[in-house]
Design an enzyme around this catalytic site. Sequence first.
Site, mmCIF file in Angstrom:
data_model
loop_
_atom_site.group_PDB
_atom_site.id
_atom_site.type_symbol
_atom_site.label_atom_id
_atom_site.label_comp_id
_atom_site.label_asym_id
_atom_site.label_seq_id
_atom_site.Cartn_x
_atom_site.Cartn_y
_atom_site.Cartn_z
ATOM 1 N N HIS A 54 0.857 -1.185 0.000
ATOM 2 C CA HIS A 54 0.000 0.000 0.000
ATOM 3 C C HIS A 54 0.895 1.239 0.000
ATOM 4 C CE1 HIS A 54 -3.809 -2.033 1.866
ATOM 5 N NE2 HIS A 54 -3.351 -2.685 0.809
ATOM 6 N N GLU A 56 1.024 3.798 1.905
ATOM 7 C CA GLU A 56 1.560 4.151 3.226
ATOM 8 C C GLU A 56 2.756 3.275 3.586
ATOM 9 O OE1 GLU A 56 -3.033 4.276 3.812
ATOM 10 O OE2 GLU A 56 -1.607 3.337 2.427
ATOM 11 N N CYS A 84 -5.967 1.678 6.113
ATOM 12 C CA CYS A 84 -6.572 0.427 6.569
ATOM 13 C C CYS A 84 -5.902 -0.017 7.874
ATOM 14 C CB CYS A 84 -6.409 -0.645 5.493
ATOM 15 S SG CYS A 84 -4.688 -1.194 5.271
ATOM 16 N N CYS A 87 -2.057 -0.620 7.535
ATOM 17 C CA CYS A 87 -1.293 0.624 7.451
ATOM 18 C C CYS A 87 -1.321 1.378 8.778
ATOM 19 C CB CYS A 87 -1.808 1.479 6.312
ATOM 20 S SG CYS A 87 -1.485 0.719 4.690
#
Length: 150
Positions: A54, A56, A84, A87
């Site tokens: 992701h 992040e 999420c 993260c």
Amino acid sequence: MMLSDEAYMEMALKQADLAAEQGEVPVGAVLILPDGQQFVAYNAPIASSDATAHAEIQVIRAACQAISNYRLVGAVLFVTLEPCAMCAGAIIHARIGRVVYGASEPKTGAVESLYQLLSDQRLNHQVNIQGGVLAAQCSAQIKAFFQARR
């Protein structure tokens, strides 16, 4: 020199555009260290065959490697979509000081929508949170991506 939250979110939106160009869900991130170093990244789980890639996580990894430290105390993370649970966990472990996000994510958001991990007093680190920065643009970007795929 610190730019405004909106200026950094614009940078994150440009990263999200790069993700979309690669067929990835358009999420972009910018991380600013207290000394002013800037890192940028975007979603890349498909291209990297890595479920953890992701935006992040990508930007946290880049910053940690650059400073040879797994702690990013005092850093500010800008991301186009509410993080999420995965993260949010990484944000806590890295001791990031502040998270600024654009669009809320009612299905998987772990900052304010579904869970409130970054402000959970039971955990050993809490994060200053600012949601909704350029939310309309961030939300429109995600919606356009998924509409085009249907």
